[in-house]
Design a protein around this motif. Structure first.
Motif, PDB file in Angstrom:
ATOM      1  N   PRO A 363       0.362  -0.701   0.046  1.00  0.00           N
ATOM      2  CA  PRO A 363       0.258   0.339  -0.001  1.00  0.00           C
ATOM      3  C   PRO A 363       0.893   1.309   0.014  1.00  0.00           C
ATOM      4  N   ILE A 364       0.401   1.901  -0.086  1.00  0.00           N
ATOM      5  CA  ILE A 364       1.034   3.911   0.038  1.00  0.00           C
ATOM      6  C   ILE A 364      -0.292   4.855   0.688  1.00  0.00           C
ATOM      7  N   VAL A 365       1.284   4.896   1.434  1.00  0.00           N
ATOM      8  CA  VAL A 365       0.949   6.123   2.266  1.00  0.00           C
ATOM      9  C   VAL A 365       0.979   7.811   2.107  1.00  0.00           C
ATOM     10  N   CYS A 366      -0.678   8.586   1.827  1.00  0.00           N
ATOM     11  CA  CYS A 366      -0.542   9.827   1.415  1.00  0.00           C
ATOM     12  C   CYS A 366      -1.000  10.975   2.818  1.00  0.00           C
ATOM     13  N   PRO A 367      -1.421  11.717   2.723  1.00  0.00           N
ATOM     14  CA  PRO A 367      -1.287  12.743   3.679  1.00  0.00           C
ATOM     15  C   PRO A 367      -2.966  12.598   3.623  1.00  0.00           C
ATOM     16  N   ALA A 368      -3.270  12.859   5.501  1.00  0.00           N
ATOM     17  CA  ALA A 368      -4.959  12.071   5.185  1.00  0.00           C
ATOM     18  C   ALA A 368      -5.789  13.104   4.345  1.00  0.00           C
ATOM     19  N   ALA A 369      -5.628  14.128   3.474  1.00  0.00           N
ATOM     20  CA  ALA A 369      -6.355  15.169   2.883  1.00  0.00           C
ATOM     21  C   ALA A 369      -6.194  14.413   1.741  1.00  0.00           C
ATOM     22  N   THR A 370      -5.355  13.691   1.184  1.00  0.00           N
ATOM     23  CA  THR A 370      -5.177  13.185  -0.576  1.00  0.00           C
ATOM     24  C   THR A 370      -6.336  12.707  -0.166  1.00  0.00           C
ATOM     25  N   GLU A 371      -6.980  12.870  -2.067  1.00  0.00           N
ATOM     26  CA  GLU A 371      -8.196  11.993  -2.344  1.00  0.00           C
ATOM     27  C   GLU A 371      -7.417  11.341  -3.265  1.00  0.00           C
ATOM     28  N   ILE A 372      -8.303   9.911  -3.533  1.00  0.00           N
ATOM     29  CA  ILE A 372      -7.551   8.813  -3.996  1.00  0.00           C
ATOM     30  C   ILE A 372      -7.601   9.134  -5.739  1.00  0.00           C
ATOM     31  N   GLU A 373      -8.506  10.145  -6.133  1.00  0.00           N
ATOM     32  CA  GLU A 373      -7.992  10.034  -8.078  1.00  0.00           C
ATOM     33  C   GLU A 373      -6.561  11.568  -7.870  1.00  0.00           C
ATOM     34  N   ALA A 374      -6.104  11.794  -6.790  1.00  0.00           N
ATOM     35  CA  ALA A 374      -5.031  12.342  -7.141  1.00  0.00           C
ATOM     36  C   ALA A 374      -3.474  11.317  -7.622  1.00  0.00           C
ATOM     37  N   VAL A 375      -4.522  10.110  -6.555  1.00  0.00           N
ATOM     38  CA  VAL A 375      -3.439   9.145  -7.280  1.00  0.00           C
ATOM     39  C   VAL A 375      -3.604   7.895  -7.197  1.00  0.00           C
ATOM     40  N   VAL A 376      -4.101   7.799  -8.632  1.00  0.00           N
ATOM     41  CA  VAL A 376      -5.106   7.363  -9.328  1.00  0.00           C
ATOM     42  C   VAL A 376      -4.509   7.623 -10.783  1.00  0.00           C
ATOM     43  N   GLU A 377      -5.298   9.050 -10.585  1.00  0.00           N
ATOM     44  CA  GLU A 377      -4.847   9.844 -12.629  1.00  0.00           C
ATOM     45  C   GLU A 377      -3.550   9.493 -12.961  1.00  0.00           C
ATOM     46  N   PRO A 378      -2.156   8.817 -12.656  1.00  0.00           N
ATOM     47  CA  PRO A 378      -1.563   9.345 -12.790  1.00  0.00           C
ATOM     48  C   PRO A 378      -1.110   8.096 -13.524  1.00  0.00           C
ATOM     49  N   LEU A 379      -1.536   7.133 -12.552  1.00  0.00           N
ATOM     50  CA  LEU A 379      -1.643   5.591 -13.063  1.00  0.00           C
ATOM     51  C   LEU A 379      -2.718   5.734 -14.265  1.00  0.00           C
ATOM     52  N   VAL A 380      -3.777   5.899 -14.590  1.00  0.00           N
ATOM     53  CA  VAL A 380      -4.294   5.761 -16.133  1.00  0.00           C
ATOM     54  C   VAL A 380      -3.907   6.404 -17.324  1.00  0.00           C
ATOM     55  N   GLU A 381      -2.986   7.670 -16.821  1.00  0.00           N
ATOM     56  CA  GLU A 381      -2.582   7.905 -17.909  1.00  0.00           C
ATOM     57  C   GLU A 381      -1.547   6.876 -18.700  1.00  0.00           C
ATOM     58  N   ILE A 382      -0.586   6.287 -17.871  1.00  0.00           N
ATOM     59  CA  ILE A 382       0.528   5.077 -17.804  1.00  0.00           C
ATOM     60  C   ILE A 382      -0.407   4.561 -18.182  1.00  0.00           C
ATOM     61  N   LEU A 383      -1.539   3.589 -18.059  1.00  0.00           N
ATOM     62  CA  LEU A 383      -2.389   2.990 -17.973  1.00  0.00           C
ATOM     63  C   LEU A 383      -2.444   2.836 -20.031  1.00  0.00           C
ATOM     64  N   GLU A 384      -3.271   3.939 -20.255  1.00  0.00           N
ATOM     65  CA  GLU A 384      -2.786   4.319 -21.273  1.00  0.00           C
ATOM     66  C   GLU A 384      -2.517   4.386 -22.545  1.00  0.00           C
ATOM     67  N   ARG A 385      -0.999   4.686 -22.165  1.00  0.00           N
ATOM     68  CA  ARG A 385      -0.047   4.267 -23.357  1.00  0.00           C
ATOM     69  C   ARG A 385      -0.537   2.738 -23.665  1.00  0.00           C
ATOM     70  N   ARG A 386      -0.744   1.583 -23.028  1.00  0.00           N
ATOM     71  CA  ARG A 386      -1.109   0.028 -23.184  1.00  0.00           C
ATOM     72  C   ARG A 386      -2.683  -0.303 -24.282  1.00  0.00           C
ATOM     73  N   PHE A 387      -3.454   0.714 -22.830  1.00  0.00           N
ATOM     74  CA  PHE A 387      -4.578   0.224 -23.124  1.00  0.00           C
ATOM     75  C   PHE A 387      -6.053   1.110 -24.138  1.00  0.00           C
ATOM     76  N   ASP A 388      -6.149   0.198 -25.232  1.00  0.00           N
ATOM     77  CA  ASP A 388      -7.065   1.456 -25.913  1.00  0.00           C
ATOM     78  C   ASP A 388      -8.035   2.183 -25.261  1.00  0.00           C
ATOM     79  N   SER A 389      -8.318   2.378 -24.246  1.00  0.00           N
ATOM     80  CA  SER A 389      -9.325   3.205 -23.733  1.00  0.00           C
ATOM     81  C   SER A 389      -9.030   2.292 -22.051  1.00  0.00           C
TER      82      SER A 389
END
Length: 451
Positions: A363-389
């Motif tokens: 797992p990942i430890v982040c400041p309490a105010a961190t929204e999960i979207e902030a963590v996941v959005e950069p991961l989506v950008e990486i996935l989009e290099r491989r997947f069509d959508s």
């Protein structure tokens, strides 16, 4: 206040003393309360530094702090004798076994790990060309000093003891300790001090730690010191008593050990101290030890893969654990492991890894105010290099790709080989006069990640 001890019985000490006096405008006074050969007579003072001279060899001077005006730290300006050519060195004093050269059996002077770390750096700054700077293990007396202390030495034979450049370098390094605290500051009730265990007399591993991390090292029990302890101690209890003294004299709660010593590790841990790895020392550099302890309890120990992100340094707020699906972490890592690590390190206080810290798993430890979207959005950008959508609903990521399915090709009788490879790469091939389109063997794949 810094007290400096110069010995008339030590030529190198006298030369260092001469340079000490020449480098500053000292005020002098006469102390008639002590014999001249025991630190009385002429006393040299500047600001928070006091220099006194003694007739006896340093090893034989006991309770030397009593001669000074309430010192916080004492430095013995001394020679180093050995087969090490041009060398400037610093070490603490004590005996893990029989006291052959001053002090008492199984006793230690109070170390000054913080000042020792500082003087190693100062010696490096001032060292003449061709001089190496090193550290030594704990050896010889005195053991009754009265305040934290260490030896700062010029070595290793008469040509170096007479070398004015070496004496001046040692003098400058000692003067750089004015107002330098003996210890590192307290963190979470402890200090960033290590007891060194194992290795050679000149302790290169511990020297590396002192130079390259923010940890300091107190007493060091080299391999020969441990042998001396084993020969002298009549029981495990007596051995443990000496080890406990070494920890206390180092103001340390941690030990860094050279080599695998399970019996000694168990003995140290039974005393209430912790044996850590060099990985632990390096990974916790710059991270508050209170935060380290808390996150080790919450996630996993550093030696089991806990690593610290860019937000760890100086962090003292609330935090939360974000546990992303293993499949998501694995697929993003498969696309670009470096990009995965960079984005997690940038946003996190800490994160979990495997395989000696090389594979990020969460797992990942982040400041309490961190929204999960902030963590996941950069991961989506990486996935989009491989997947069509990659589609993101409230609690799910859905990644789709249309890709070559080797099982479809085999079922259709396509022989494995170069043509099989061309189809897999999206190229048409001709088989028995028929042009085979790669789309015939493609299938949509869907990956779902529940957030």
């Amino acid at each position: 206040m810094l007290g400096i001890v110069v010995s008339h019985a030590d030529a190198a000490s006298m030369h260092i003393g001469e340079h000490l006096r020449s480098l500053r405008d000292w005020e002098t006074s006469i102390d008639e309360t002590r014999p001249d050969d025991e630190g009385g007579g002429t006393v040299y003072q500047i600001d928070s530094v006091e220099l006194r001279e003694f007739e006896a060899l340093h090893l034989d001077i006991e309770n030397v702090a009593a001669a000074f005006d309430d010192p916080d730290l004492l430095v013995f300006a001394s020679k180093h004798a050995g087969e090490t050519d041009e060398l400037l060195t610093a070490h603490h004093t004590g005996n893990f076994g029989v006291a052959e050269y001053g002090g008492e059996d199984g006793q230690f002077a109070r170390a000054c790990p913080g000042a020792h770390k500082a003087v190693v750096s100062a010696l490096q700054r001032h060292a003449p060309p061709d001089y190496e700077v090193g550290m030594e293990c704990t050896h010889h007396g005195p053991t009754a000093v009265g305040v934290p202390s260490m030896f700062v030495e010029v070595g290793s034979a008469e040509p170096q003891w007479e070398d004015p450049d070496a004496a001046e370098a040692a003098a400058r390094a000692i003067l750089d300790l004015a107002d330098e605290p003996a210890d590192r500051p307290r963190e979470n009730g402890t200090r960033r001090h290590l007891l060194g265990v194992g290795g050679g007399h000149y302790a290169p591993r511990f020297e590396r730690v002192v130079r390259e991390t923010d940890w300091a090292v107190g007493h060091i029990a080299a391999n020969w010191s441990l042998d001396a302890l084993a020969e002298w101690a009549v029981s495990d209890a007596e051995r443990d008593t000496v080890l406990d003294r070494a920890f206390r004299a180092s103001a340390a709660d941690y030990a860094l050990m050279e080599g695998d010593r399970p019996d000694l590790t168990a003995a140290i841990e039974s005393l209430g101290y912790r044996v850590v790895s060099e990985t632990f020392v390096r990974e916790t550099t710059g991270v508050d030890l209170g935060l380290v302890e808390t996150l080790e309890d919450a996630v996993r120990p550093v030696d089991d893969g806990l690593r610290f992100g860019e937000l760890a340094s100086g962090y003292d707020g609330e935090w939360t654990v974000i546990d992303l699906p293993n499949e998501l972490i694995s697929d993003v890592r498969g696309v670009d492991s470096e990009a995965l690590r960079e984005t997690i390190e940038r946003q996190s206080i800490a994160y979990a890894t495997e395989q000696n810290g090389t594979v990020l798993t969460g797992p990942i430890v982040c400041p309490a105010a961190t929204e999960i979207e902030a963590v996941v959005e950069p991961l989506v950008e990486i996935l989009e290099r491989r997947f069509d959508s990659v589609d993101w609903t409230a609690d799910e990521l859905v990644a789709r790709e249309t890709a070559f399915d080797p099982d479809l090709a085999r079922t259709a009788g396509i022989p494995e080989g170069p043509k099989f490879g061309k189809l897999a790469s999206g190229q048409s091939v001709e088989i028995d006069g028929e042009e085979i389109d790669p789309e015939r063997f493609q299938r949509e794949r869907i990956r779902r990640y529940t957030l």
